[in-house]
Structure formats: structure tokens, C-alpha cells
Design an enzyme around this catalytic site. Structure first.
Site, PDB file in Angstrom:
ATOM      1  N   GLU A 286      25.245 -79.902  -3.278  1.00  0.00           N
ATOM      2  CA  GLU A 286      24.031 -79.943  -3.974  1.00  0.00           C
ATOM      3  C   GLU A 286      22.618 -79.838  -3.119  1.00  0.00           C
ATOM      4  OE1 GLU A 286      27.085 -81.278  -3.901  1.00  0.00           O
ATOM      5  OE2 GLU A 286      28.029 -81.245  -5.570  1.00  0.00           O
TER       6      GLU A 286
ATOM      7  N   GLU B 198      34.525 -82.502  -5.586  1.00  0.00           N
ATOM      8  CA  GLU B 198      34.402 -83.877  -6.132  1.00  0.00           C
ATOM      9  C   GLU B 198      35.951 -84.117  -7.311  1.00  0.00           C
ATOM     10  OE1 GLU B 198      30.992 -82.357  -7.507  1.00  0.00           O
ATOM     11  OE2 GLU B 198      29.988 -84.494  -7.248  1.00  0.00           O
TER      12      GLU B 198
ATOM     13  N   GLY C 118      30.820 -79.316  -7.512  1.00  0.00           N
ATOM     14  CA  GLY C 118      31.928 -80.003  -8.173  1.00  0.00           C
ATOM     15  C   GLY C 118      33.147 -79.822  -7.766  1.00  0.00           C
TER      16      GLY C 118
ATOM     17  N   ALA D  21      29.834 -76.845  -9.959  1.00  0.00           N
ATOM     18  CA  ALA D  21      29.615 -76.392 -11.308  1.00  0.00           C
ATOM     19  C   ALA D  21      28.704 -75.468 -11.058  1.00  0.00           C
ATOM     20  CB  ALA D  21      28.762 -77.482 -11.457  1.00  0.00           C
TER      21      ALA D  21
HETATM   22  N1  CO8 Z   1      27.985 -70.831  -9.517  1.00  0.00           N
HETATM   23  C1  CO8 Z   1      27.692 -70.126 -10.124  1.00  0.00           C
HETATM   24  N2  CO8 Z   1      27.962 -69.137  -9.744  1.00  0.00           N
HETATM   25  C2  CO8 Z   1      28.833 -69.042  -8.239  1.00  0.00           C
HETATM   26  C3  CO8 Z   1      28.919 -70.758  -7.538  1.00  0.00           C
HETATM   27  C4  CO8 Z   1      28.206 -71.590  -8.504  1.00  0.00           C
HETATM   28  N3  CO8 Z   1      29.099 -72.592  -8.013  1.00  0.00           N
HETATM   29  N4  CO8 Z   1      29.113 -70.027  -6.180  1.00  0.00           N
HETATM   30  C5  CO8 Z   1      29.983 -68.315  -6.662  1.00  0.00           C
HETATM   31  N5  CO8 Z   1      29.063 -68.176  -7.574  1.00  0.00           N
HETATM   32  C6  CO8 Z   1      29.288 -66.637  -7.851  1.00  0.00           C
HETATM   33  C7  CO8 Z   1      28.581 -66.236  -7.267  1.00  0.00           C
HETATM   34  O1  CO8 Z   1      27.306 -66.153  -8.176  1.00  0.00           O
HETATM   35  C8  CO8 Z   1      28.733 -64.455  -7.150  1.00  0.00           C
HETATM   36  O2  CO8 Z   1      28.836 -63.650  -8.470  1.00  0.00           O
HETATM   37  P1  CO8 Z   1      27.885 -62.453  -8.436  1.00  0.00           P
HETATM   38  O3  CO8 Z   1      28.363 -61.646  -7.624  1.00  0.00           O
HETATM   39  O4  CO8 Z   1      27.774 -61.682  -9.856  1.00  0.00           O
HETATM   40  O5  CO8 Z   1      26.383 -62.633  -7.908  1.00  0.00           O
HETATM   41  C9  CO8 Z   1      30.383 -64.546  -6.788  1.00  0.00           C
HETATM   42  O6  CO8 Z   1      30.406 -65.601  -7.302  1.00  0.00           O
HETATM   43  C10 CO8 Z   1      30.619 -64.590  -5.374  1.00  0.00           C
HETATM   44  O7  CO8 Z   1      30.250 -65.654  -4.459  1.00  0.00           O
HETATM   45  P2  CO8 Z   1      29.244 -65.166  -3.760  1.00  0.00           P
HETATM   46  O8  CO8 Z   1      28.727 -63.238  -3.561  1.00  0.00           O
HETATM   47  O9  CO8 Z   1      28.074 -65.910  -3.518  1.00  0.00           O
HETATM   48  O10 CO8 Z   1      30.042 -65.156  -2.405  1.00  0.00           O
HETATM   49  P3  CO8 Z   1      30.143 -65.672  -0.668  1.00  0.00           P
HETATM   50  O11 CO8 Z   1      31.326 -65.434  -0.285  1.00  0.00           O
HETATM   51  O12 CO8 Z   1      28.675 -64.985  -0.103  1.00  0.00           O
HETATM   52  O13 CO8 Z   1      29.537 -67.000  -0.623  1.00  0.00           O
HETATM   53  C11 CO8 Z   1      29.708 -69.533  -1.351  1.00  0.00           C
HETATM   54  C12 CO8 Z   1      30.688 -68.488  -1.112  1.00  0.00           C
HETATM   55  C13 CO8 Z   1      29.142 -70.125  -0.005  1.00  0.00           C
HETATM   56  C14 CO8 Z   1      31.041 -70.080  -2.300  1.00  0.00           C
HETATM   57  C15 CO8 Z   1      28.800 -69.378  -1.967  1.00  0.00           C
HETATM   58  O14 CO8 Z   1      29.415 -68.381  -3.564  1.00  0.00           O
HETATM   59  C16 CO8 Z   1      28.054 -70.624  -2.329  1.00  0.00           C
HETATM   60  O15 CO8 Z   1      26.999 -71.284  -1.518  1.00  0.00           O
HETATM   61  N6  CO8 Z   1      28.564 -71.229  -3.849  1.00  0.00           N
HETATM   62  C17 CO8 Z   1      27.496 -72.330  -3.910  1.00  0.00           C
HETATM   63  C18 CO8 Z   1      27.970 -73.513  -3.679  1.00  0.00           C
HETATM   64  C19 CO8 Z   1      27.209 -74.520  -4.216  1.00  0.00           C
HETATM   65  O16 CO8 Z   1      26.707 -74.865  -3.802  1.00  0.00           O
HETATM   66  N7  CO8 Z   1      27.935 -75.787  -4.826  1.00  0.00           N
HETATM   67  C20 CO8 Z   1      27.516 -76.665  -5.441  1.00  0.00           C
HETATM   68  C21 CO8 Z   1      27.089 -76.328  -7.024  1.00  0.00           C
HETATM   69  S1  CO8 Z   1      26.562 -77.924  -7.709  1.00  0.00           S
HETATM   70  C22 CO8 Z   1      27.529 -79.165  -8.337  1.00  0.00           C
HETATM   71  O17 CO8 Z   1      28.850 -78.528  -8.208  1.00  0.00           O
HETATM   72  C23 CO8 Z   1      26.855 -80.008  -9.077  1.00  0.00           C
HETATM   73  C24 CO8 Z   1      28.024 -81.333  -9.624  1.00  0.00           C
HETATM   74  C25 CO8 Z   1      28.020 -81.868 -10.770  1.00  0.00           C
HETATM   75  C26 CO8 Z   1      28.021 -81.105 -12.010  1.00  0.00           C
HETATM   76  C27 CO8 Z   1      27.774 -82.655 -13.017  1.00  0.00           C
HETATM   77  C28 CO8 Z   1      28.666 -81.938 -14.152  1.00  0.00           C
HETATM   78  C29 CO8 Z   1      28.140 -81.110 -14.982  1.00  0.00           C
END
Ligand code: CO8
Length: 258
Positions: free
Chosen positions: A132, A112, A109, A66
Site C-alpha cells: 500500500e 490481510e 487486502g 483491494a
Molecule cells: N486492483 C485493481 N486491479 C488490479 C489489482 C488491484 N489491486 N491488481 C491487479 N489488477 C488488475 C490489473 O490492473 C490488470 O488489469 P488490466 O489487464 O485491465 O490492466 C490485471 O489485474 C492483471 O494485472 P497486471 O497486468 O498488473 O499483472 P502483472 O502480472 O503484471 O502484475 C501484480 C501482478 C504485481 C500483482 C500487479 O498487478 C500489482 O502490483 N497489483 C497491485 C498490488 C497492490 O498494490 N495491492 C494493494 C492494493 S491496496 C490495498 O489492498 C488496501 C487494503 C485496504 C482496503 C480497505 C478496505 C476498502
């Protein structure tokens, strides 16, 4: 709508393709992408010329969760009133089978969303996880429920409590993915699988998906009752007569409802 902001949509023969397209955010699922995916998938679902849907992302990410930046400042009340859960539930309730073709990250998400699909094909580069807990929250789109049904309690508990990722091989061993393929073959394998499903009689495909869903959601007794009735109902379709007579005559069936 014919054009969407955050996804690419295409019809190839009897298969509907939806490609998540927010490369700047690794396909993070914000409100707009949810609306686009649900609208495009619902339109395919309503179209009887479509027999299967493929949902995919980019090489680098199916979806990295998400959208954290969109959610960060929300209150609990806003999360509930936003009804994200209700909209995704519409995606999970499609009648048409959906194949998730996962390359790269399927996290939170994203994992999911893949689990709302019926078949998960994974590139050997795929990574799955429910991170999460690292954000001070828990899975919110089914991760604590569907993951257990896919991989069992202990594997799911480890993933949800630690937030660690699984690679494609571990995901396949654990039962989270249907099949792992070389990354270069992911889309052609998804296409073949989707075309195979789309070549069957649609009423039987709908019934099969509904029966599989019943197994996930009800008791064995109820599920068996559902299956027996759905099985019997198919005997009132011309395609059942065609399928069985084609078998007897040693030819391939020419289904009308496909
Ligand atoms: N949300 C928003 N932006 C994101 C997300 C995300 N989940 N994942 C990556 N991005 C963005 C980064 O912020 C970055 O943007 P910017 O260049 O502007 O800084 C860009 O995408 C590229 O990402 P990275 O630079 O971080 O790339 P890496 O190769 O270094 O890392 C990863 C890749 C490991 C995937 C890393 O991006 C990461 O850890 N992302 C988050 C993963 C995460 O925690 N996901 C869970 C989110 S919570 C969730 O899903 C709850 C679901 C329930 C929702 C219920 C309905 C609303």
C-alpha cells in the site's frame, strides 16, 4: 443467494469451499466480492453440517489487494461510510475455522484477508506483501496489526514501510504461513486439513478457535481465564464423554456434533 457474481461456492462433505473468481483483476477485492465472500462464509458458518471452510483463489493470485480502480476516486468520508471494514470484520468473526489456500499473489487486502483466516497454507509460488505504501496509503484491513502479531515488529515494519514482497519460504520462516506445499498439492492439502478439522466435535472446534482468537486480542490473564471456562464448558457435551471413553476403550470416537 445460491449463485454469486465474483466467487464460486461448493460444499464437499462437511467442508465449504469459496473460490475467489475475478480473474480479470487478479481477484482484487471490490465491494461485490466482499459481499459475496461474507454472505457465502456466513451461510456456511450458520450451517451445522459444515465443520471447516476453505478460501482460495486462482493459481496466479489469491488476491492482489483491494480493488485500486474502485477506490481511487473515493473521499475519506466515502471510505468510512462504505463500511468495508465492518463487513470484513464479520468474516474475521466467523466461528467456523477458515483455511486460506494461497497460490500466487496475496498482496495488500489479499494478504490481510489471508490473515483473517485461521490456517494459511501456501503454494511454493505464493508471494505475500503489503504494498500500500507504493500507492500513497497504508494497509487498511488489518495489515499493520495482524502482520506484527504473525511475524513480529521488525519484519512487519520492513514489509509495510518498503512494500516489498516475501516469497513462500520467507513467509514460512517468518511465521506468516502454517505450511508451504508444492503448488500442485495445494488444494488437496487444504482439503485434507479441512476434512481433519471437520471430523472433530464442532463445539470443541468452535471453542478452540475462540480461545486462539482470545490469545490474539486480549491480555494473557484474560485469555487464560477464557480458556479455563471454555475448557470446563466442553465437559457438558456428550462428545467430551465420547472422546474420552473412546480413548480408554482404544477406539476412534464417534462424535455426535459433527
Ligand atoms: N486492483 C485493481 N486491479 C488490479 C489489482 C488491484 N489491486 N491488481 C491487479 N489488477 C488488475 C490489473 O490492473 C490488470 O488489469 P488490466 O489487464 O485491465 O490492466 C490485471 O489485474 C492483471 O494485472 P497486471 O497486468 O498488473 O499483472 P502483472 O502480472 O503484471 O502484475 C501484480 C501482478 C504485481 C500483482 C500487479 O498487478 C500489482 O502490483 N497489483 C497491485 C498490488 C497492490 O498494490 N495491492 C494493494 C492494493 S491496496 C490495498 O489492498 C488496501 C487494503 C485496504 C482496503 C480497505 C478496505 C476498502
Amino acid at each position: 443467494p445460491d449463485s454469486y457474481e465474483t466467487i464460486l461456492v461448493e460444499t464437499r462433505g462437511r467442508v465449504g469451499w469459496i473460490t475467489l473468481n475475478r480473474p480479470e483483476a487478479l481477484n482484487a477485492l471490490n465491494t461485490q466480492i466482499m459481499r459475496d465472500v461474507v454472505a457465502a462464509a456466513s451461510a456456511f458458518d450458520a450451517d451445522e453440517s459444515i465443520g471447516a471452510i476453505v478460501l482460495t483463489g486462482s493459481e496466479r493470485a489469491f488476491a492482489a489487494g483491494a480493488d485500486i480502480k474502485e477506490m481511487e476516486s473515493k473521499s475519506g468520508l466515502e471510505m468510512i461510510m462504505g463500511d468495508h471494514f465492518g463487513e470484513w470484520a464479520r468474516f474475521a468473526a466467523l466461528r467456523t475455522p477458515v483455511i486460506a489456500a494461497v497460490s500466487g499473489y496475496a498482496l495488500g487486502g489479499g494478504c490481510e484477508l489471508a490473515m483473517m483466516c485461521d490456517i494459511i497454507l501456501a503454494a511454493d509460488t505464493a508471494k505475500f506483501g503489503q504494498p500500500e505504501i507504493n500507492l500513497g496509503v497504508i494497509p487498511g484491513m488489518g495489515g499493520s496489526q495482524r502482520l506484527i502479531r504473525a511475524v513480529g515488529y521488525y519484519k512487519a515494519a520492513e514489509l509495510v514501510l518498503t512494500g516489498r514482497m516475501m516469497d513462500a519460504a520467507e513467509a514460512e520462516r517468518s511465521g506468516l504461513v502454517s505450511r508451504v506445499v508444492p503448488a500442485a498439492d495445494l488444494l488437496s492439502e487444504a482439503s485434507k486439513t479441512a476434512e481433519t478439522i471437520a471430523s472433530k466435535s464442532l463445539p470443541s472446534v468452535y471453542a478452540a478457535k475462540a480461545a486462539l482468537d482470545a490469545a490474539m486480542e486480549t491480555s494473557l490473564a484474560e485469555g487464560l481465564r477464557f480458556e479455563r471456562h471454555a475448557f470446563a464448558a466442553l465437559f457438558d457435551t456428550a462428545d467430551q464423554k465420547e472422546g474420552m471413553s473412546a480413548f480408554r476403550e482404544k477406539r476412534s470416537p464417534d462424535f455426535q456434533n459433527r
